[in-house]
Design a protein around this motif. Structure first.
Motif, PDB file in Angstrom:
ATOM      1  N   VAL B  30       0.840  -1.201   0.000  1.00 18.15           N
ATOM      2  CA  VAL B  30       0.000   0.000   0.000  1.00 18.15           C
ATOM      3  C   VAL B  30       0.873   1.248   0.000  1.00 18.15           C
ATOM      4  CG1 VAL B  30      -1.490   1.385   1.501  1.00 18.15           C
ATOM      5  CG2 VAL B  30      -2.094  -0.976   0.987  1.00 18.15           C
ATOM      6  N   LEU B  31       1.913   1.230   0.808  1.00 12.58           N
ATOM      7  CA  LEU B  31       2.777   2.399   0.889  1.00 12.58           C
ATOM      8  C   LEU B  31       3.524   2.631  -0.425  1.00 12.58           C
ATOM      9  CD1 LEU B  31       3.584   4.606   2.789  1.00 12.58           C
ATOM     10  CD2 LEU B  31       5.474   3.174   3.556  1.00 12.58           C
ATOM     11  N   MET B  32       4.002   1.549  -1.028  1.00 15.67           N
ATOM     12  CA  MET B  32       4.764   1.696  -2.269  1.00 15.67           C
ATOM     13  C   MET B  32       3.886   2.179  -3.419  1.00 15.67           C
ATOM     14  SD  MET B  32       7.715   1.255  -1.305  1.00 15.67           S
ATOM     15  CE  MET B  32       8.861   1.066  -2.668  1.00 15.67           C
ATOM     16  N   SER B  33       2.586   1.932  -3.326  1.00 12.27           N
ATOM     17  CA  SER B  33       1.709   2.391  -4.396  1.00 12.27           C
ATOM     18  C   SER B  33       1.062   3.737  -4.044  1.00 12.27           C
ATOM     19  CB  SER B  33       0.630   1.342  -4.675  1.00 12.27           C
ATOM     20  OG  SER B  33      -0.178   1.163  -3.545  1.00 12.27           O
ATOM     21  N   ALA B  67      10.262   0.487   8.865  1.00 11.38           N
ATOM     22  CA  ALA B  67      11.174   1.628   8.953  1.00 11.38           C
ATOM     23  C   ALA B  67      12.490   1.213   9.592  1.00 11.38           C
ATOM     24  CB  ALA B  67      10.515   2.761   9.741  1.00 11.38           C
ATOM     25  N   VAL B  68      12.417   0.406  10.647  1.00  7.72           N
ATOM     26  CA  VAL B  68      13.646  -0.067  11.297  1.00  7.72           C
ATOM     27  C   VAL B  68      14.444  -0.934  10.331  1.00  7.72           C
ATOM     28  CG1 VAL B  68      14.528  -1.578  13.120  1.00  7.72           C
ATOM     29  CG2 VAL B  68      12.772   0.117  13.647  1.00  7.72           C
ATOM     30  N   ALA B  69      13.725  -1.734   9.531  1.00 13.75           N
ATOM     31  CA  ALA B  69      14.394  -2.571   8.536  1.00 13.75           C
ATOM     32  C   ALA B  69      15.005  -1.730   7.420  1.00 13.75           C
ATOM     33  CB  ALA B  69      13.408  -3.572   7.955  1.00 13.75           C
ATOM     34  N   GLY B  70      14.588  -0.485   7.346  1.00 16.59           N
ATOM     35  CA  GLY B  70      15.198   0.435   6.381  1.00 16.59           C
ATOM     36  C   GLY B  70      14.576   0.387   4.997  1.00 16.59           C
ATOM     37  N   ILE B  71      13.398  -0.203   4.860  1.00 12.81           N
ATOM     38  CA  ILE B  71      12.808  -0.265   3.519  1.00 12.81           C
ATOM     39  C   ILE B  71      11.700   0.766   3.321  1.00 12.81           C
ATOM     40  CG2 ILE B  71      13.490  -2.666   3.165  1.00 12.81           C
ATOM     41  CD1 ILE B  71      10.681  -3.523   3.736  1.00 12.81           C
ATOM     42  N   VAL B  72      11.340   1.481   4.372  1.00 15.23           N
ATOM     43  CA  VAL B  72      10.488   2.668   4.216  1.00 15.23           C
ATOM     44  C   VAL B  72      11.043   3.756   5.140  1.00 15.23           C
ATOM     45  CG1 VAL B  72       8.479   1.160   3.853  1.00 15.23           C
ATOM     46  CG2 VAL B  72       8.765   2.326   6.043  1.00 15.23           C
ATOM     47  N   LYS B  73      10.592   4.979   4.914  1.00 12.85           N
ATOM     48  CA  LYS B  73      11.074   6.087   5.732  1.00 12.85           C
ATOM     49  C   LYS B  73       9.921   6.753   6.465  1.00 12.85           C
ATOM     50  CE  LYS B  73      13.806   8.781   3.183  1.00 12.85           C
ATOM     51  NZ  LYS B  73      14.972   9.563   2.701  1.00 12.85           N
ATOM     52  N   GLN B  74      10.193   7.095   7.706  1.00 15.04           N
ATOM     53  CA  GLN B  74       9.226   7.861   8.486  1.00 15.04           C
ATOM     54  C   GLN B  74       9.550   9.337   8.283  1.00 15.04           C
ATOM     55  OE1 GLN B  74       9.578   7.770  12.795  1.00 15.04           O
ATOM     56  NE2 GLN B  74       7.381   7.526  13.006  1.00 15.04           N
ATOM     57  N   TYR B  84       4.594   8.380   6.056  1.00 16.46           N
ATOM     58  CA  TYR B  84       5.497   7.328   5.626  1.00 16.46           C
ATOM     59  C   TYR B  84       5.722   7.404   4.129  1.00 16.46           C
ATOM     60  CZ  TYR B  84       4.928   5.804  10.354  1.00 16.46           C
ATOM     61  OH  TYR B  84       4.942   5.773  11.731  1.00 16.46           O
ATOM     62  N   CYS B  85       6.910   7.000   3.715  1.00 15.61           N
ATOM     63  CA  CYS B  85       7.422   7.296   2.387  1.00 15.61           C
ATOM     64  C   CYS B  85       8.251   6.108   1.898  1.00 15.61           C
ATOM     65  CB  CYS B  85       8.294   8.552   2.513  1.00 15.61           C
ATOM     66  SG  CYS B  85       9.207   9.016   1.051  1.00 15.61           S
ATOM     67  N   GLY B  86       7.980   5.649   0.692  1.00 13.87           N
ATOM     68  CA  GLY B  86       8.732   4.534   0.133  1.00 13.87           C
ATOM     69  C   GLY B  86       9.922   4.953  -0.696  1.00 13.87           C
ATOM     70  N   ASN B  87      10.111   6.252  -0.882  1.00 12.87           N
ATOM     71  CA  ASN B  87      11.229   6.779  -1.664  1.00 12.87           C
ATOM     72  C   ASN B  87      12.478   6.816  -0.790  1.00 12.87           C
ATOM     73  OD1 ASN B  87      13.044   8.247  -3.145  1.00 12.87           O
ATOM     74  ND2 ASN B  87      11.722  10.036  -3.427  1.00 12.87           N
ATOM     75  N   LEU B  88      13.402   5.906  -1.083  1.00 11.01           N
ATOM     76  CA  LEU B  88      14.586   5.800  -0.231  1.00 11.01           C
ATOM     77  C   LEU B  88      15.736   6.689  -0.686  1.00 11.01           C
ATOM     78  CD1 LEU B  88      14.616   1.954   0.418  1.00 11.01           C
ATOM     79  CD2 LEU B  88      13.781   3.758   1.915  1.00 11.01           C
ATOM     80  N   ALA B  89      15.609   7.295  -1.879  1.00 13.28           N
ATOM     81  CA  ALA B  89      16.660   8.205  -2.338  1.00 13.28           C
ATOM     82  C   ALA B  89      16.678   9.448  -1.456  1.00 13.28           C
ATOM     83  CB  ALA B  89      16.391   8.592  -3.794  1.00 13.28           C
ATOM     84  N   PRO B  90      17.854  10.070  -1.299  1.00 16.33           N
ATOM     85  CA  PRO B  90      17.904  11.274  -0.465  1.00 16.33           C
ATOM     86  C   PRO B  90      17.087  12.396  -1.090  1.00 16.33           C
ATOM     87  CG  PRO B  90      20.023  10.895  -1.570  1.00 16.33           C
ATOM     88  CD  PRO B  90      19.179   9.697  -1.832  1.00 16.33           C
ATOM     89  N   HIS B  91      16.229  12.961  -0.316  1.00 11.03           N
ATOM     90  CA  HIS B  91      15.377  14.048  -0.804  1.00 11.03           C
ATOM     91  C   HIS B  91      14.781  14.790   0.384  1.00 11.03           C
ATOM     92  CE1 HIS B  91      12.559  10.717  -0.075  1.00 11.03           C
ATOM     93  NE2 HIS B  91      11.635  11.641   0.092  1.00 11.03           N
ATOM     94  N   ALA B  92      14.215  15.955   0.097  1.00 13.89           N
ATOM     95  CA  ALA B  92      13.568  16.744   1.134  1.00 13.89           C
ATOM     96  C   ALA B  92      12.051  16.643   0.984  1.00 13.89           C
ATOM     97  CB  ALA B  92      14.013  18.202   1.033  1.00 13.89           C
ATOM     98  N   HIS B  93      11.332  17.191   1.954  1.00 16.58           N
ATOM     99  CA  HIS B  93       9.874  17.168   1.886  1.00 16.58           C
ATOM    100  C   HIS B  93       9.305  18.567   1.969  1.00 16.58           C
ATOM    101  CE1 HIS B  93      10.533  12.893   3.027  1.00 16.58           C
ATOM    102  NE2 HIS B  93       9.650  12.762   2.077  1.00 16.58           N
ATOM    103  N   PHE B  94       8.403  18.824   1.050  1.00 15.79           N
ATOM    104  CA  PHE B  94       7.721  20.116   1.021  1.00 15.79           C
ATOM    105  C   PHE B  94       6.305  19.908   1.525  1.00 15.79           C
ATOM    106  CE2 PHE B  94       5.214  23.524  -0.663  1.00 15.79           C
ATOM    107  CZ  PHE B  94       6.056  24.622  -0.677  1.00 15.79           C
TER     108      PHE B  94
END
Lengths: 149, 149
Positions: B30-33, B67-74, B84-94
């Motif tokens: 669900v999060l990835m989609s 999140a602890v497993a490192g496959i999603v970001k809080q 919650y965010c599935g984009n693991l590339a470094p980025h900022a949030h607006f």
DNA sequence: ATATTATTTAGAATAGTTCTTGATAAAAAT
DNA sequence: ATTTTTATCAAGAACTATTCTAAATAATAT
């Protein structure tokens, strides 16, 4: 002539019809003389030393008013209790996970943090926050020492 | 040979002895989609469509485990509910204050955000978060139109 | 099979913060 | 100067996102 019944606070307007009251003044002074980014509760404890009658709710109100007026900054790291900061210059915050302190960190080039971003054309920025979590040099050193035993 | 009683989930190890359970799988899918950085409650509502028996506590648990497993970001913006965010590339949030959406923003040069900081020598970084509050281009445009009437 | 460990669930508990209310005080208007 | 309006304060209740607890279930290891 000596004023025998001087007002204890100055009538500074904080914008939006907000006054600089004794409570706000003391909250502000306590914050400006703190370098450790205290939480509302920590500010409350320090303010109580000078004004024992003040309530926690009032400290929350004062901090919020001062932040809205733009003379202090509210700092959030993850969902931990908000901290407050009198340093208005652009800077980031480093939060040590070991000793739980929060310290200011400068940005490279002393730049506006918004210049570091590829913002979409037409976006209006109100504020940019840069937060770092990790271990401060002192705690990192201590841990390394322990590992080397 | 066809497996007539196939297990519905794969036995992926998430680290620390954590398993990829059906609940975690669906929460992850669900999060990835989702592209809108949903809160735990929003994830819960979407997951319920596929697994009506799931509880909110489990969604919280799953998101935390992932999140602890490192496959999603809080993602935290101020003290608002975590997203919650599935984009693991470094980025900022607006974060748009008008329409309350959260969108990804790239950093200039595609750099590691930690390179933007004058970090004290010896500090260990775990993560860097860059958050922007303001008005997205669409909302800024609409407001301008209103003012011009 | 049995024992161990991890997981899920529902609901209770927690904690930071905000809200409500009534009282007080300052500023503005008369 | 009195009245009216507006802002402020304090105490505690209320709110809300999140975490914790306990019991039941399920998967893995023995």
């Amino acid at each position: 002539m000596p004023t025998h019944k001087r007002k204890l606070f100055n009538n500074i307007d904080l914008g939006g019809g907000h006054r600089m009251t004794p409570q706000r003044q003391i909250v502000y002074e306590v914050l400006m003389s703190s370098r450790d980014h205290p939480t509302a509760t920590e500010v409350f404890i320090r303010v109580q030393e000078r004004m024992p009658s003040i309530s926690l709710a009032t400290v929350y109100n004062c901090l919020d008013t001062l932040a809205v007026a733009g003379i202090v900054k509210q700092v959030n790291v993850d969902r931990e209790p908000s901290r407050y900061c009198g340093n208005l210059a652009p800077h980031a915050h480093f939060h040590c996970e070991t000793c739980a302190t929060v310290m200011d960190v400068d940005l490279k080039g002393g730049e506006e943090p918004s210049k570091l971003l590829k913002l979409p054309r037409g976006a209006k920025i109100q504020k940019v926050e840069v937060e770092v979590r990790g271990q401060c040099p002192e705690c990192a050193r201590k841990e390394k020492q322990k590992d080397n035993l």
